[in-house]
Design a protein around this motif. Structure first.
Motif, PDB file in Angstrom:
ATOM      1  N   PHE A   1       0.814  -1.215   0.000  1.00 47.68           N
ATOM      2  CA  PHE A   1       0.000   0.000   0.000  1.00 47.68           C
ATOM      3  C   PHE A   1       0.844   1.260   0.000  1.00 47.68           C
ATOM      4  O   PHE A   1       1.898   1.311   0.617  1.00 47.68           O
ATOM      5  N   ASP A   2       0.308   2.206  -0.726  1.00 42.54           N
ATOM      6  CA  ASP A   2       0.909   3.554  -0.731  1.00 42.54           C
ATOM      7  C   ASP A   2      -0.136   4.487  -0.144  1.00 42.54           C
ATOM      8  O   ASP A   2      -1.171   4.747  -0.742  1.00 42.54           O
ATOM      9  N   TYR A   3       0.156   5.003   1.032  1.00 45.61           N
ATOM     10  CA  TYR A   3      -0.823   5.816   1.736  1.00 45.61           C
ATOM     11  C   TYR A   3      -1.263   7.000   0.905  1.00 45.61           C
ATOM     12  O   TYR A   3      -2.408   7.428   0.940  1.00 45.61           O
ATOM     13  N   GLU A   4      -0.306   7.511   0.158  1.00 41.03           N
ATOM     14  CA  GLU A   4      -0.594   8.734  -0.560  1.00 41.03           C
ATOM     15  C   GLU A   4      -1.461   8.486  -1.790  1.00 41.03           C
ATOM     16  O   GLU A   4      -2.154   9.389  -2.255  1.00 41.03           O
ATOM     17  N   LYS A   5      -1.423   7.261  -2.335  1.00 36.40           N
ATOM     18  CA  LYS A   5      -2.160   7.021  -3.574  1.00 36.40           C
ATOM     19  C   LYS A   5      -3.403   6.184  -3.353  1.00 36.40           C
ATOM     20  O   LYS A   5      -4.409   6.351  -4.036  1.00 36.40           O
ATOM     21  N   ASP A   6      -3.295   5.284  -2.430  1.00 34.39           N
ATOM     22  CA  ASP A   6      -4.390   4.330  -2.267  1.00 34.39           C
ATOM     23  C   ASP A   6      -5.386   4.842  -1.248  1.00 34.39           C
ATOM     24  O   ASP A   6      -5.171   5.863  -0.600  1.00 34.39           O
ATOM     25  N   LEU A   7      -6.487   4.066  -1.140  1.00 30.11           N
ATOM     26  CA  LEU A   7      -7.452   4.404  -0.095  1.00 30.11           C
ATOM     27  C   LEU A   7      -6.774   4.310   1.248  1.00 30.11           C
ATOM     28  O   LEU A   7      -5.867   3.515   1.462  1.00 30.11           O
ATOM     29  N   LYS A   8      -7.243   5.151   2.122  1.00 29.31           N
ATOM     30  CA  LYS A   8      -6.603   5.199   3.435  1.00 29.31           C
ATOM     31  C   LYS A   8      -7.180   4.128   4.360  1.00 29.31           C
ATOM     32  O   LYS A   8      -6.543   3.763   5.342  1.00 29.31           O
ATOM     33  N   SER A   9      -8.409   3.673   4.041  1.00 33.94           N
ATOM     34  CA  SER A   9      -8.959   2.581   4.849  1.00 33.94           C
ATOM     35  C   SER A   9      -9.929   1.770   3.997  1.00 33.94           C
ATOM     36  O   SER A   9     -10.460   2.274   3.005  1.00 33.94           O
ATOM     37  N   TYR A  10     -10.098   0.536   4.392  1.00 29.35           N
ATOM     38  CA  TYR A  10     -10.929  -0.424   3.638  1.00 29.35           C
ATOM     39  C   TYR A  10     -11.891  -1.070   4.614  1.00 29.35           C
ATOM     40  O   TYR A  10     -11.475  -1.565   5.668  1.00 29.35           O
ATOM     41  N   ASN A  11     -13.146  -1.006   4.246  1.00 36.01           N
ATOM     42  CA  ASN A  11     -14.153  -1.718   5.048  1.00 36.01           C
ATOM     43  C   ASN A  11     -14.388  -3.092   4.397  1.00 36.01           C
ATOM     44  O   ASN A  11     -14.953  -3.174   3.311  1.00 36.01           O
ATOM     45  N   LEU A  12     -13.936  -4.108   5.066  1.00 30.87           N
ATOM     46  CA  LEU A  12     -14.061  -5.466   4.497  1.00 30.87           C
ATOM     47  C   LEU A  12     -15.242  -6.168   5.167  1.00 30.87           C
ATOM     48  O   LEU A  12     -15.358  -6.158   6.398  1.00 30.87           O
ATOM     49  N   LEU A  13     -16.077  -6.707   4.341  1.00 28.10           N
ATOM     50  CA  LEU A  13     -17.199  -7.501   4.875  1.00 28.10           C
ATOM     51  C   LEU A  13     -16.764  -8.970   4.863  1.00 28.10           C
ATOM     52  O   LEU A  13     -16.473  -9.538   3.811  1.00 28.10           O
ATOM     53  N   VAL A  14     -16.690  -9.506   6.057  1.00 27.12           N
ATOM     54  CA  VAL A  14     -16.264 -10.908   6.191  1.00 27.12           C
ATOM     55  C   VAL A  14     -17.517 -11.750   6.427  1.00 27.12           C
ATOM     56  O   VAL A  14     -18.337 -11.411   7.285  1.00 27.12           O
ATOM     57  N   LYS A  15     -17.668 -12.754   5.605  1.00 24.98           N
ATOM     58  CA  LYS A  15     -18.817 -13.653   5.799  1.00 24.98           C
ATOM     59  C   LYS A  15     -18.295 -15.040   6.172  1.00 24.98           C
ATOM     60  O   LYS A  15     -17.296 -15.499   5.634  1.00 24.98           O
ATOM     61  N   VAL A  16     -19.027 -15.605   7.111  1.00 22.29           N
ATOM     62  CA  VAL A  16     -18.652 -16.952   7.559  1.00 22.29           C
ATOM     63  C   VAL A  16     -19.906 -17.834   7.486  1.00 22.29           C
ATOM     64  O   VAL A  16     -20.967 -17.445   7.971  1.00 22.29           O
ATOM     65  N   GLY A  17     -19.738 -18.954   6.855  1.00 23.65           N
ATOM     66  CA  GLY A  17     -20.879 -19.873   6.751  1.00 23.65           C
ATOM     67  C   GLY A  17     -20.524 -21.257   7.269  1.00 23.65           C
ATOM     68  O   GLY A  17     -19.343 -21.626   7.255  1.00 23.65           O
TER      69      GLY A  17
ATOM     70  N   THR B   1      10.690  42.797   7.300  1.00 24.67           N
ATOM     71  CA  THR B   1       9.861  42.877   6.105  1.00 24.67           C
ATOM     72  C   THR B   1       9.814  41.506   5.419  1.00 24.67           C
ATOM     73  O   THR B   1      10.839  40.860   5.233  1.00 24.67           O
ATOM     74  N   ILE B   2       8.608  41.118   5.064  1.00 28.36           N
ATOM     75  CA  ILE B   2       8.465  39.827   4.386  1.00 28.36           C
ATOM     76  C   ILE B   2       8.829  40.009   2.917  1.00 28.36           C
ATOM     77  O   ILE B   2       8.291  40.876   2.238  1.00 28.36           O
ATOM     78  N   VAL B   3       9.743  39.205   2.455  1.00 29.87           N
ATOM     79  CA  VAL B   3      10.171  39.334   1.067  1.00 29.87           C
ATOM     80  C   VAL B   3       9.794  38.114   0.228  1.00 29.87           C
ATOM     81  O   VAL B   3       9.808  38.191  -0.996  1.00 29.87           O
ATOM     82  N   ALA B   4       9.492  37.032   0.854  1.00 25.78           N
ATOM     83  CA  ALA B   4       9.105  35.858   0.080  1.00 25.78           C
ATOM     84  C   ALA B   4       8.360  34.898   0.990  1.00 25.78           C
ATOM     85  O   ALA B   4       8.612  34.849   2.198  1.00 25.78           O
ATOM     86  N   ASN B   5       7.445  34.181   0.398  1.00 25.20           N
ATOM     87  CA  ASN B   5       6.750  33.127   1.127  1.00 25.20           C
ATOM     88  C   ASN B   5       7.142  31.800   0.498  1.00 25.20           C
ATOM     89  O   ASN B   5       6.827  31.544  -0.661  1.00 25.20           O
ATOM     90  N   VAL B   6       7.828  31.017   1.255  1.00 26.71           N
ATOM     91  CA  VAL B   6       8.201  29.706   0.731  1.00 26.71           C
ATOM     92  C   VAL B   6       7.106  28.732   1.151  1.00 26.71           C
ATOM     93  O   VAL B   6       6.730  28.666   2.320  1.00 26.71           O
ATOM     94  N   THR B   7       6.573  28.050   0.167  1.00 32.52           N
ATOM     95  CA  THR B   7       5.541  27.067   0.487  1.00 32.52           C
ATOM     96  C   THR B   7       6.025  25.698   0.047  1.00 32.52           C
ATOM     97  O   THR B   7       6.735  25.562  -0.955  1.00 32.52           O
ATOM     98  N   ALA B   8       5.658  24.722   0.838  1.00 28.33           N
ATOM     99  CA  ALA B   8       6.058  23.354   0.517  1.00 28.33           C
ATOM    100  C   ALA B   8       4.964  22.427   1.001  1.00 28.33           C
ATOM    101  O   ALA B   8       4.154  22.792   1.857  1.00 28.33           O
ATOM    102  N   GLN B   9       4.933  21.268   0.389  1.00 22.58           N
ATOM    103  CA  GLN B   9       4.008  20.248   0.860  1.00 22.58           C
ATOM    104  C   GLN B   9       4.775  18.952   0.980  1.00 22.58           C
ATOM    105  O   GLN B   9       5.753  18.731   0.280  1.00 22.58           O
ATOM    106  N   ASP B  10       4.236  18.155   1.865  1.00 20.64           N
ATOM    107  CA  ASP B  10       4.831  16.841   2.003  1.00 20.64           C
ATOM    108  C   ASP B  10       3.744  15.847   1.641  1.00 20.64           C
ATOM    109  O   ASP B  10       2.650  15.868   2.199  1.00 20.64           O
ATOM    110  N   ALA B  11       4.025  15.010   0.670  1.00 22.38           N
ATOM    111  CA  ALA B  11       3.017  14.058   0.222  1.00 22.38           C
ATOM    112  C   ALA B  11       2.558  13.163   1.363  1.00 22.38           C
ATOM    113  O   ALA B  11       1.456  12.651   1.352  1.00 22.38           O
ATOM    114  N   ASP B  12       3.387  13.022   2.346  1.00 20.95           N
ATOM    115  CA  ASP B  12       3.014  12.151   3.449  1.00 20.95           C
ATOM    116  C   ASP B  12       1.911  12.739   4.298  1.00 20.95           C
ATOM    117  O   ASP B  12       1.205  12.032   4.980  1.00 20.95           O
ATOM    118  N   ASP B  13       1.824  14.030   4.291  1.00 22.11           N
ATOM    119  CA  ASP B  13       0.883  14.633   5.212  1.00 22.11           C
ATOM    120  C   ASP B  13       0.518  16.012   4.725  1.00 22.11           C
ATOM    121  O   ASP B  13       1.186  16.980   5.025  1.00 22.11           O
TER     122      ASP B  13
END
Ligand code: NAG
Ligand code: NAG
Ligand code: NAG
Ligand code: NAG
Ligand code: NAG
Ligand code: NAG
Ligand code: NAG
Ligand code: NAG
Length: 690
Positions: free
Chosen positions: A194-210, A252-264
Motif C-alpha cells: 500500500f501507498d498511503y498517498e495514492k491508495d485508499l486510506k482505509s478499507y471496510n471489508l465484509l467478512v462472511k462466515v458460513g 519585512t516579508i520578502v518571500a513566502n516559501v511554500t512546501a508540501q509533504d506528500a506524506d501529510d
C-alpha cells in the motif's frame, strides 16, 4: 453429574411425589406435562401451561404454585398464575445453550391450599439441540492497522467457530479490494503493497462466515493504512527569483516559501524551513516566510557589484530525521533612491579677476550620489542663490555645476563687493528629491586698472640751506582710483644727488613727505629737480606715475670766514713803533656766502695791554696786524713776553641780525729786547690748518 445418577434421583422423587399425590387430592396441578422440549437458545417463551384447582372451599394463596426446586439450579424459569391458569415461563436469561451442559432441568412445582393440602409435580425440561450459525469470536469492529509499504501477507485472522463444530467457510467482500481471505482459516491477506498517498486510506471489508447450513454471518473488518514518512517534501511555489528593493526594514516579508509533504498534506506545520546563509534573511521555520534580517544596502559592496543574493532554502519534514529538500532562490536587490547627492568639497573659494568678462566660468561644483542605478544616482544643480548679487551668476548649461558670470564684478562700481556668497543646491531628480548644498565664496581679485595720479602734477618746494637732516621740504600726493585702495609708495627715482652726497633728499614712501638727508648748500647747488615716482602697491601689476619736484635751496650765511695764515708766530723788538704793521703780517680771508666787506676782526683773547690791533678792523677781506701800543718793560708796565692772540673773524659786518659765522686765527707774538737778536720777520715758524 452423569446422566445415570441424575435419573435415579428423579425416579426417587417421582415415587415420593406420587405417594403424596395419592394421599391427598384436595389441591391439584392439572395438565402439567411431565416433559417439555425447548430448543436451545430460545428467546423468552412459555414452555408449559396448566391449571390448579382446590376442592372443599379451599383457596390457593397468592404466589402459588411455585418452583420450589430446580435441578440443576436455574433461575431461567418462572411460574405465573392468573385465575388458576398457570404457565411455566423461560425468561431467556441465562440462554439455554445445548452445547453447554446441562441441557435437562427438573423443576419441582409445588402448591398448597388454605386447608393445608398440597400437590407437588415435577416438570422435566429437555433442551434440544438446534443447528446454529457460526459465531465470531472476536470483535470485528476492531480496526486493523497496517503501515504503508508493508509487504503483502496476512494482516488479520478472523476468529469464528461453529457451535456444532462444523467446518466454516470464510469469504470477503468486496472482491475489488486488494484483500483475500483464506476460505478455511479466515486469514485475511493483503494482495498489494500500500501507498498511503495514492491508495485508499482505509478499507471496510465484509467478512462472511458460513457453516454450510445456516445463513452466513457477517462482520466488518476496517483496515487502516498507516502513513509513514516515505516522501520528501516538495516546494509548491514556482518562483525562484525575487526582486526586492534594498533597505527594507528588518522583518519585512520578502518571500513566502511554500512546501508540501506528500506524506501529510494537512500537517504543513510539521515542515521545518531553514535558510543558509543567514546573512541577510531569516526564514520562519514553521511558516516559510522569509524576512529581512539585516540591512541590505545595494549601494555598498558587495551588493554594489552584484545585486544578486542566492540562498539555499531547505525544508525538512517530521518526524525528526525526516526527509529534506533544498532549492536555491535568488533575491535581486534593486536600487532605491536612498542617498542624497553629496558635494565634497561643499565649499569653494574661487578667485576671479574683477575684469572677468561675461560667461567666464567661475567654478564647477562636483557632487556625487552613491546610489547605484540611474535615475537614483542622478541629480541636477539648481536654486543658485546669492544674496544681493543682482543675478550676476548663473548655471550654464542650466542644471549643471558650472557657475558662470553673467554680470560685472568691477570693484570700482559702487556697492560691488570683494566677495560673493553663493549657494547651489544639488537635488536628486527623483523622489524623495534628496539635496545637498554647496557654498561658493567668489573672491574678486582686484585688477590694477588705474595708475596713480599726482595732484598737483608738479611741485615747487623751497628750503633754506640752513636746514639740516629731517627737515620737511614738502609733501607730494598721488591718488589711485582702483578699489580697494592698496596704498601708494613714493620714491625718488632721479635727481637730488650732488657731489659728495648721493642723496640730499629722502621721501617717506608712505606719506610722500620729502625731507632733507643732509644740509644742502646753496652755494653748491641752488636748485634740485627731483623725479618722484608714485607706485600703487599692486603685487602683480604695479602701476607708476612720475612727478617733477623742484626744490629751491634758499641761500643763507652759513659759511665761516676762512683766513690765511691762520696760525702764525711773529717775533718783534721791544722798541717797535706803534702803528707799525708787524712784520708786514696780514690776514687774507674769504667767505663763500659773505662779501669781503662783511668781515670784522676782533682779538678775542691774549691781547694783554691791548698792544695789538687789526687795520682795518672791518669791511675788507685783507687786514694788517699793527702794534697799537708801545711796550713799557722798563717801567714794569709790561711783563708779558709772549702773546698768544686768538683772532675772531666774523662775517656780520653788514648784517643787522642773523647768523654770524666766525673763523678763528691764532697768532703768536714773541717780544725780544731790541738789538739782542736778529729777527727774521718773514719766515713763518709753523702753519697748522684748522
Ligand atoms: C403453603 O405453602 C407455602 C409456601 O411453601 C407455605 O408458606 C405455607 O405455610 C403453606 N400452608 C400450609 C397450610 O401448609
Ligand atoms: C449480514 O447479516 C445480517 C443478519 O445477521 C443480514 O441482515 C445482512 O443482510 C447481512 N449482510 C450482508 C451484506 O450479507
Ligand atoms: C506572504 O504571505 C503573507 C500571509 O501568509 C502575506 O500577507 C504576504 O503578503 C505574503 N508575502 C509575499 C511576498 O508573498
Ligand atoms: C506534527 O506531526 C505529529 C505527528 O507526527 C503530530 O502529532 C503533530 O500534531 C503535528 N504537528 C502539527 C503542527 O501539525
Ligand atoms: C534584477 O532586477 C533588475 C531590475 O528589475 C533587472 O534589470 C535585472 O535584469 C535583474 N537581474 C537579474 C539577474 O534578474
Ligand atoms: C531655494 O532657495 C530658497 C532660498 O534660499 C529656499 O527657500 C528654497 O527652499 C530652495 N529651494 C530648493 C529646491 O532647495
Ligand atoms: C618756485 O619757487 C621759487 C622760490 O619761491 C620761485 O622763485 C620760482 O619762481 C618758483 N617757480 C615756479 C615755476 O613757480
Ligand atoms: C678781496 O676783495 C677784492 C674786492 O674787494 C677781490 O678783488 C679779491 O679777490 C679778494 N681777495 C680774496 C683773497 O678773496
Amino acid at each position: 453429574m452423569d446422566h445415570a445418577k441424575f435419573n435415579i434421583i428423579n425416579l426417587f422423587l417421582l415415587i415420593c411425589l406420587g405417594a403424596i399425590r395419592g394421599t391427598s387430592g384436595a389441591v391439584t396441578l392439572i395438565g402439567l406435562p411431565n416433559t417439555v422440549r425447548v430448543p436451545e437458545n430460545s428467546p423468552a417463551t412459555v414452555v408449559a401451561s396448566f391449571t390448579v384447582s382446590a376442592t372443599g372451599g379451599a383457596t390457593i394463596p397468592s404466589g402459588l404454585p411455585i418452583i420450589i426446586n430446580s435441578n440443576p439450579l436455574s433461575s431461567a424459569f418462572t411460574i405465573s398464575n392468573i385465575n388458576s391458569k398457570c404457565e411455566i415461563l423461560f425468561t431467556g436469561n441465562p440462554i439455554l445453550d445445548f452445547e453447554t451442559a446441562p441441557n435437562t432441568f427438573n423443576l419441582q412445582i409445588y402448591v398448597n391450599d388454605s386447608k393445608g393440602d398440597t400437590d407437588l409435580q415435577i416438570l422435566t425440561i429437555v433442551i434440544t439441540d438446534v443447528d446454529e450459525p457460526p459465531v465470531f469470536l472476536d470483535n470485528l469492529k476492531n480496526q486493523v492497522y497496517i503501515t504503508e509499504n508493508s509487504p503483502q501477507g496476512t494482516i488479520y485472522t478472523v476468529l469464528a467457530y461453529d457451535p456444532e463444530n462444523k467446518p466454516l467457510q470464510y469469504s470477503l467482500q468486496p472482491t475489488s479490494y486488494p484483500f483475500i481471505i483464506s476460505g478455511e482459516t479466515g486469514s485475511i491477506i493483503s494482495t498489494k503493497v500500500f501507498d498511503y498517498e495514492k491508495d485508499l486510506k482505509s478499507y471496510n471489508l465484509l467478512v462472511k462466515v458460513g457453516d454450510g447450513t445456516n445463513p452466513e454471518i457477517n462482520g466488518t473488518v476496517i483496515v487502516n493504512i498507516v502513513n509513514t514518512n516515505d516522501n520528501a517534501p516538495i516546494f509548491t511555489m514556482k518562483q525562484r527569483t525575487f526582486t526586492i528593493p534594498e533597505e527594507q526594514a528588518p522583518g519585512t516579508i520578502v518571500a513566502n516559501v511554500t512546501a508540501q509533504d506528500a506524506d501529510d498534506f494537512s500537517n504543513v506545520g510539521n515542515l521545518t524551513f531553514s535558510i543558509n546563509p543567514t546573512d541577510y534573511f531569516t526564514i520562519n521555520p514553521l511558516m516559510g516566510i522569509i524576512q529581512v534580517a539585516e540591512r541590505i544596502d545595494r549601494d555598498a559592496k558587495p551588493l554594489r557589484d552584484n545585486p544578486l543574493i542566492t540562498v539555499e532554502v531547505s525544508v525538512i519534514d517530521s518526524p525528526k530525521g525526516g526527509q529534506s529538500t533544498s532549492m536555491s532562490i535568488t533575491f535581486n536587490v534593486t536600487d532605491i533612491n536612498d542617498n542624497p547627492p553629496v558635494c565634497i568639497p561643499d565649499t569653494y573659494r574661487p578667485q576671479v579677476e574683477e575684469t572677468a568678462i561675461i560667461n567666464t566660468r567661475i567654478i564647477t561644483i562636483t557632487c556625487t550620489d552613491i546610489d547605484v542605478d540611474p535615475p537614483n544616482n542622478q541629480f541636477k544643480f539648481t536654486n543658485l542663490s546669492c544674496n544681493g548679487c543682482n543675478q550676476i551668476f548663473d548655471l550654464n548649461p542650466a542644471f549643471s555645476g558650472n557657475i558662470v558670470l553673467t554680470g560685472s564684478l568691477d570693484l570700482e562700481q559702487p556697492n560691488n563687493p570683494l566677495e560673493y556668497t553663493l549657494t547651489v543646491v544639488a537635488e536628486d531628480i527623483t523622489a524623495p528629491f534628496y539635496k545637498d548644498t554647496a557654498y561658493v565664496y567668489v573672491i574678486v581679485l582686484p585688477v590694477n586698472e588705474n595708475p596713480p595720479v599726482f595732484n598737483p602734477t608738479t611741485y615747487n618746494f623751497s628750503v633754506s640751506e640752513l636746514n639740516g637732516q629731517w627737515t620737511l621740504v614738502g609733501v607730494v600726493t598721488a591718488t589711485d582710483k582702483d578699489i580697494p585702495f592698496t596704498g601708494i609708495s613714493y620714491s625718488i627715482v632721479a635727481g637730488g644727488s650732488t657731489l659728495g652726497y648721493s642723496n640730499i633728499f629722502w621721501i617717506d614712501p608712505n606719506t610722500g613727505s620729502i625731507q632733507l638727508m643732509t644740509e644742502p648748500d646753496y652755494e653748491t647747488t641752488s636748485k634740485y629737480v627731483l623725479t618722484i615716482e608714485a607706485v600703487d602697491n599692486d603685487p602683480k601689476d604695479p602701476k607708476t606715475a612720475n612727478s617733477v619736484v623742484t626744490v629751491n635751496i634758499l641761500e643763507a650765511n652759513n659759511e665761516k670766514p676762512m683766513c690765511t695764515p691762520n696760525d702764525y708766530t711773529l717775533t718783534i723788538p721791544t722798541d717797535l713803533s706803534p702803528g707799525t704793521n708787524i712784520q708786514k703780517f696780514q690776514l687774507t680771508c674769504t667767505d663763500r656766502d659773505s662779501p669781503p666787506t662783511a668781515f670784522r676782526y676782533t682779538i678775542n683773547s691774549g691781547n694783554i695791554n691791548n698792544h695789538f690791533a687789526f687795520s682795518p678792523p672791518e669791511g675788507s677781506n685783507i687786514t694788517r696786524l699793527i702794534l697799537a701800543e708801545p711796550f713799557h718793560y722798563s717801567d714794569g708796565l709790561d711783563k708779558q713776553w709772549n702773546y698768544k692772540l686768538l683772532v675772531f673773524i666774523t662775517d656780520d659786518n653788514l648784517l643787522s641780525k642773523g647768523i654770524v659765522e666766525t673763523g678763528t686765527v691764532t697768532i703768536n707774538v714773541n717780544v725780544v729786547i731790541a738789538g739782542l737778536t736778529t729777527v727774521s720777520t718773514t719766515t713763518p715758524v709753523s702753519i697748522r690748518q684748522t
